[in-house]
Design an enzyme around this catalytic site. Structure first.
Site, PDB file in Angstrom:
ATOM      1  N   GLU A  10      16.697   5.879   6.498  1.00  0.00           N
ATOM      2  CA  GLU A  10      17.199   7.015   7.274  1.00  0.00           C
ATOM      3  C   GLU A  10      16.210   7.410   8.364  1.00  0.00           C
ATOM      4  OE1 GLU A  10      17.073   6.546   3.986  1.00  0.00           O
ATOM      5  OE2 GLU A  10      18.396   7.940   2.927  1.00  0.00           O
ATOM      6  N   ALA A  61       0.854  -1.196   0.000  1.00  0.00           N
ATOM      7  CA  ALA A  61       0.000   0.000   0.000  1.00  0.00           C
ATOM      8  C   ALA A  61       0.885   1.238   0.000  1.00  0.00           C
ATOM      9  CB  ALA A  61      -0.922  -0.013   1.225  1.00  0.00           C
TER      10      ALA A  61
END
Length: 160
Positions: A75, A67
């Site tokens: 990060e 989705a």
């Protein structure tokens, strides 16, 4: 009209071996993390490692989801994990390594815009620059002493 000029400086190391020992160690954590990324759709694996001012290293990997855009970059996973597990600790640096299952990635791959914005938020919070090291799966490594080099006209809480 007034011209605005910004200047950025980066350091380029030809290989991981040229890095100072502490930076090399942090990048090795990012490389190891990259290998466990969950990237079944893009096949683009990213690992990140942040180091806190006390020497603690926290890793993150990109996490994809069918989705779109429910996934999250490595990060931000590393940053948010560090901020959650070690509230109040200062983030000193982040190392990022990216690789594709579809082909070689020998050029340094910088963080995306969303990650740059997230990193600079922690810089602004702590009042200190965060060094950013980034590379592909191997080869050269780029060092930026601050996110401001990657995002010179940044959005911050002062605009709210």
């Amino acid at each position: 009209m007034k011209k605005i000029v910004t200047e950025t400086t980066f350091l380029r190391y030809d290989s991981l071996d040229e890095l100072p020992e502490a930076s090399k160690n942090l990048m090795k954590h990012a490389i190891q993390a990259r290998k466990t990324a969950y990237a079944p759709y893009s096949r683009f694996r990213v690992g990140a490692a942040v180091i806190l001012d006390d020497g603690t290293i926290v890793i993150g990997t990109n996490q994809e989801n069918a989705a779109y855009p429910s996934g999250l970059c490595a990060e931000r996973v590393a940053l948010y994990a560090a901020a959650s597990a070690y509230p109040g600790k200062i983030i000193s640096a982040i190392a990022i390594s990216a690789a594709s299952d579809k082909g070689d990635t020998h050029e340094p791959i910088p963080p995306c815009g969303s990650c740059r914005q997230s990193i600079i938020e922690y810089e602004q919070r702590d009042g200190r620059p965060i060094s950013i090291l980034f590379m592909g799966e191997d080869g050269a490594v780029i060092l930026s002493q601050s996110t401001k080099n990657l995002l010179p006209l940044s959005f911050d809480k002062n605009f709210l």
